[in-house]
Design a protein around this motif. Structure first.
Motif, PDB file in Angstrom:
ATOM      1  N   ARG A 120       0.825  -1.207   0.000  1.00 50.08           N
ATOM      2  CA  ARG A 120       0.000   0.000   0.000  1.00 50.08           C
ATOM      3  C   ARG A 120       0.857   1.254   0.000  1.00 50.08           C
ATOM      4  NH1 ARG A 120      -4.623   1.499  -1.703  1.00 50.08           N
ATOM      5  NH2 ARG A 120      -5.701  -0.217  -0.656  1.00 50.08           N
ATOM      6  N   LYS A 121       1.871   1.320   0.862  1.00 48.67           N
ATOM      7  CA  LYS A 121       2.710   2.513   0.942  1.00 48.67           C
ATOM      8  C   LYS A 121       3.609   2.655  -0.279  1.00 48.67           C
ATOM      9  CE  LYS A 121       2.770   3.109   5.949  1.00 48.67           C
ATOM     10  NZ  LYS A 121       3.607   3.156   7.182  1.00 48.67           N
ATOM     11  N   MET A 122       3.919   1.527  -0.929  1.00 49.56           N
ATOM     12  CA  MET A 122       4.762   1.608  -2.116  1.00 49.56           C
ATOM     13  C   MET A 122       4.036   2.334  -3.248  1.00 49.56           C
ATOM     14  SD  MET A 122       7.893   0.891  -2.947  1.00 49.56           S
ATOM     15  CE  MET A 122       8.491  -0.487  -1.954  1.00 49.56           C
ATOM     16  N   THR A 123       2.716   2.347  -3.231  1.00 47.05           N
ATOM     17  CA  THR A 123       1.965   3.075  -4.263  1.00 47.05           C
ATOM     18  C   THR A 123       2.187   4.581  -4.161  1.00 47.05           C
ATOM     19  OG1 THR A 123      -0.048   3.291  -2.922  1.00 47.05           O
ATOM     20  CG2 THR A 123       0.171   1.286  -4.263  1.00 47.05           C
ATOM     21  N   GLN A 124       2.765   5.034  -3.048  1.00 50.95           N
ATOM     22  CA  GLN A 124       3.015   6.464  -2.838  1.00 50.95           C
ATOM     23  C   GLN A 124       4.508   6.762  -2.691  1.00 50.95           C
ATOM     24  OE1 GLN A 124       0.728   7.135   0.688  1.00 50.95           O
ATOM     25  NE2 GLN A 124      -1.241   6.839  -0.311  1.00 50.95           N
ATOM     26  N   THR A 125       5.345   5.800  -3.041  1.00 51.77           N
ATOM     27  CA  THR A 125       6.791   5.961  -2.877  1.00 51.77           C
ATOM     28  C   THR A 125       7.431   6.476  -4.162  1.00 51.77           C
ATOM     29  OG1 THR A 125       6.879   4.168  -1.252  1.00 51.77           O
ATOM     30  CG2 THR A 125       8.943   4.754  -2.327  1.00 51.77           C
ATOM     31  N   ASP A 126       8.171   7.571  -4.049  1.00 48.08           N
ATOM     32  CA  ASP A 126       8.830   8.181  -5.201  1.00 48.08           C
ATOM     33  C   ASP A 126      10.327   7.875  -5.136  1.00 48.08           C
ATOM     34  OD1 ASP A 126       9.746   9.692  -7.285  1.00 48.08           O
ATOM     35  OD2 ASP A 126       9.219  11.642  -6.425  1.00 48.08           O
ATOM     36  N   LEU A 127      10.797   7.069  -6.093  1.00 43.43           N
ATOM     37  CA  LEU A 127      12.219   6.732  -6.129  1.00 43.43           C
ATOM     38  C   LEU A 127      12.975   7.498  -7.208  1.00 43.43           C
ATOM     39  CD1 LEU A 127      12.293   2.861  -5.477  1.00 43.43           C
ATOM     40  CD2 LEU A 127      12.502   4.758  -3.874  1.00 43.43           C
ATOM     41  N   GLY A 128      12.324   8.490  -7.795  1.00 40.37           N
ATOM     42  CA  GLY A 128      13.022   9.347  -8.738  1.00 40.37           C
ATOM     43  C   GLY A 128      13.140   8.773 -10.133  1.00 40.37           C
ATOM     44  N   ALA A 129      14.243   9.110 -10.779  1.00 40.04           N
ATOM     45  CA  ALA A 129      14.448   8.791 -12.203  1.00 40.04           C
ATOM     46  C   ALA A 129      14.504   7.287 -12.458  1.00 40.04           C
ATOM     47  CB  ALA A 129      15.740   9.455 -12.677  1.00 40.04           C
ATOM     48  N   PRO A 130      14.268   6.850 -13.705  1.00 37.38           N
ATOM     49  CA  PRO A 130      14.324   5.432 -14.059  1.00 37.38           C
ATOM     50  C   PRO A 130      15.779   4.926 -14.042  1.00 37.38           C
ATOM     51  CG  PRO A 130      14.018   6.764 -16.023  1.00 37.38           C
ATOM     52  CD  PRO A 130      13.933   7.698 -14.858  1.00 37.38           C
ATOM     53  N   LEU A 131      15.889   3.603 -14.150  1.00 35.62           N
ATOM     54  CA  LEU A 131      14.905   2.548 -14.263  1.00 35.62           C
ATOM     55  C   LEU A 131      14.535   2.028 -12.886  1.00 35.62           C
ATOM     56  CD1 LEU A 131      16.357   0.512 -17.254  1.00 35.62           C
ATOM     57  CD2 LEU A 131      14.273   1.811 -17.278  1.00 35.62           C
ATOM     58  N   HIS A 132      13.259   1.579 -12.735  1.00 34.71           N
ATOM     59  CA  HIS A 132      12.793   1.029 -11.471  1.00 34.71           C
ATOM     60  C   HIS A 132      12.547  -0.477 -11.602  1.00 34.71           C
ATOM     61  CE1 HIS A 132      11.004   5.050  -9.746  1.00 34.71           C
ATOM     62  NE2 HIS A 132      12.221   5.207 -10.259  1.00 34.71           N
ATOM     63  N   SER A 133      12.663  -1.173 -10.488  1.00 32.71           N
ATOM     64  CA  SER A 133      12.293  -2.588 -10.396  1.00 32.71           C
ATOM     65  C   SER A 133      11.564  -2.788  -9.076  1.00 32.71           C
ATOM     66  CB  SER A 133      13.524  -3.503 -10.446  1.00 32.71           C
ATOM     67  OG  SER A 133      14.249  -3.327 -11.628  1.00 32.71           O
ATOM     68  N   LEU A 134      10.719  -3.813  -9.031  1.00 31.96           N
ATOM     69  CA  LEU A 134       9.958  -4.117  -7.829  1.00 31.96           C
ATOM     70  C   LEU A 134      10.153  -5.589  -7.491  1.00 31.96           C
ATOM     71  CD1 LEU A 134       7.805  -2.852  -5.834  1.00 31.96           C
ATOM     72  CD2 LEU A 134       6.085  -3.940  -7.292  1.00 31.96           C
ATOM     73  N   VAL A 135      10.351  -5.880  -6.207  1.00 28.72           N
ATOM     74  CA  VAL A 135      10.475  -7.261  -5.758  1.00 28.72           C
ATOM     75  C   VAL A 135       9.386  -7.563  -4.735  1.00 28.72           C
ATOM     76  CG1 VAL A 135      11.918  -8.979  -4.591  1.00 28.72           C
ATOM     77  CG2 VAL A 135      12.966  -7.318  -6.143  1.00 28.72           C
ATOM     78  N   ILE A 136       8.675  -8.658  -4.955  1.00 31.76           N
ATOM     79  CA  ILE A 136       7.714  -9.166  -3.975  1.00 31.76           C
ATOM     80  C   ILE A 136       8.411 -10.321  -3.249  1.00 31.76           C
ATOM     81  CG2 ILE A 136       5.407 -10.093  -3.594  1.00 31.76           C
ATOM     82  CD1 ILE A 136       5.395  -7.350  -4.916  1.00 31.76           C
ATOM     83  N   PRO A 137       8.818 -10.132  -1.996  1.00 31.84           N
ATOM     84  CA  PRO A 137       9.542 -11.194  -1.291  1.00 31.84           C
ATOM     85  C   PRO A 137       8.652 -12.396  -0.985  1.00 31.84           C
ATOM     86  CG  PRO A 137       9.891  -9.051  -0.243  1.00 31.84           C
ATOM     87  CD  PRO A 137       8.745  -8.895  -1.198  1.00 31.84           C
ATOM     88  N   ALA A 138       9.309 -13.519  -0.702  1.00 29.80           N
ATOM     89  CA  ALA A 138       8.599 -14.718  -0.263  1.00 29.80           C
ATOM     90  C   ALA A 138       7.915 -14.441   1.079  1.00 29.80           C
ATOM     91  CB  ALA A 138       9.592 -15.871  -0.119  1.00 29.80           C
ATOM     92  N   LYS A 139       6.951 -15.280   1.428  1.00 27.59           N
ATOM     93  CA  LYS A 139       6.245 -15.095   2.693  1.00 27.59           C
ATOM     94  C   LYS A 139       7.170 -15.319   3.885  1.00 27.59           C
ATOM     95  CE  LYS A 139       1.969 -16.455   3.219  1.00 27.59           C
ATOM     96  NZ  LYS A 139       1.280 -15.153   3.321  1.00 27.59           N
ATOM     97  N   GLU A 140       8.128 -16.240   3.732  1.00 31.22           N
ATOM     98  CA  GLU A 140       9.094 -16.494   4.792  1.00 31.22           C
ATOM     99  C   GLU A 140      10.462 -15.996   4.347  1.00 31.22           C
ATOM    100  OE1 GLU A 140       9.053 -20.602   5.850  1.00 31.22           O
ATOM    101  OE2 GLU A 140       6.867 -20.677   6.047  1.00 31.22           O
TER     102      GLU A 140
END
Length: 280
Positions: A238-258
């Motif tokens: 939810r908070k990542m939808t409002q996170t500004d990391l600036g100029a490209p390129l961006h990547s996103l990681v969804i970690p494992a549950k454990e």
């Protein structure tokens, strides 16, 4: 000889010594700037290499393989690729074309986001299938990538999400005309990617009571990996939808549950959330 040469992720000096020696002696050197971008202008590369580069845009990469390979059986020709040459399936086709034409070839590898993603502290051997998240528009909202994220989570694996790049994309209006007009370049941000995932979670995982992924699930946002300005942030979806990391390129990681304790310790430096007590 035809050479596919990886440039790495950062600046002109990231090319390997082997790659640089080949670039200096080639008759023609093409710079592919369609599947990714390098964090410096073409002019800086030319100054460092001491030679001009031919820009290989989207049209040339997708439709002009024969033009690039022409003469490579009699002289050295190189195609420079940001990251590693096999980081994009597009470049596999060049090798197949070269073999078909009986043109000798050689690949010079380099770092890519596929292995450099380990900079966030998540262990590489715990990553599952990588996904690509495309831009949505008013009529096209594909969500099949989410099924792969879901499967990785069920198997307790991390997911690397590569975010969409729009370079030299024709405008819808120009597709019906003889003269193409192009949209301004766009590079998806971690905030945009997180918002699209949130939309899918609200629709799909409601049936599973959000046990696979929900707005409080952790994710890792990365920007400009391999550059001096690299940024890493750990936040809830939810908070990542409002996170500004600036100029490209961006990547996103969804970690494992454990998450392994060493991974947790490393990730902690990128967030104010107390991860050891957190339900992923």
């Amino acid at each position: 000889m035809f050479y596919l040469i990886g440039l790495g992720l950062g600046d002109p000096t990231d090319i390997t010594v082997k790659g640089l020696e080949i670039v200096k002696r080639c008759a023609r050197v093409y710079l592919e700037m369609y599947t990714s971008i390098l964090g410096c202008p073409q002019e800086e590369l030319e100054a460092f290499y001491g030679r001009p580069l031919l820009l290989a845009d989207r049209d040339l990469v997708e439709q002009g393989a024969d033009e690039i390979l022409a003469g490579a059986g009699e002289e050295d020709v190189a195609l420079l690729v940001v990251g590693d040459p096999f980081g994009a399936t597009t470049h596999t086709d060049f090798i197949l074309r070269a073999k078909e034409k009986k043109v000798p070839y050689k690949v010079i590898h380099n770092a890519s986001i596929m292995n450099a993603i380990g900079c966030c502290g998540l262990q590489l051997y715990k990553f599952g299938e990588t996904v690509s998240i495309p831009y949505w528009d008013e009529t096209w909202k594909p969500d099949s990538f989410y099924d792969k994220i879901r499967l990785n989570r069920l198997n307790n694996m991390h997911t690397l999400c590569l975010l969409d790049i729009k370079v030299k994309e024709p405008t819808p209006e120009s597709l019906t005309r003889r003269r193409k007009e192009y949209q301004p370049p766009r590079f998806m941000t971690v905030a945009e990617a997180a918002q699209q995932i949130m939309t899918i979670v609200d629709k799909k995982d409601a049936l599973e009571r959000n046990t696979i992924l929900n707005e409080m699930s952790l994710c890792v946002g990365l920007a400009r990996v391999g550059h001096d300005s690299q940024r890493i942030v750990v936040n809830t979806l939810r908070k990542m939808t409002q996170t500004d990391l600036g100029a490209p390129l961006h990547s996103l990681v969804i970690p494992a549950k454990e998450i392994h304790p060493l991974e947790t310790e490393f990730l902690q430096q990128y967030t104010t959330i107390k991860l050891e007590d957190y339900n992923h």
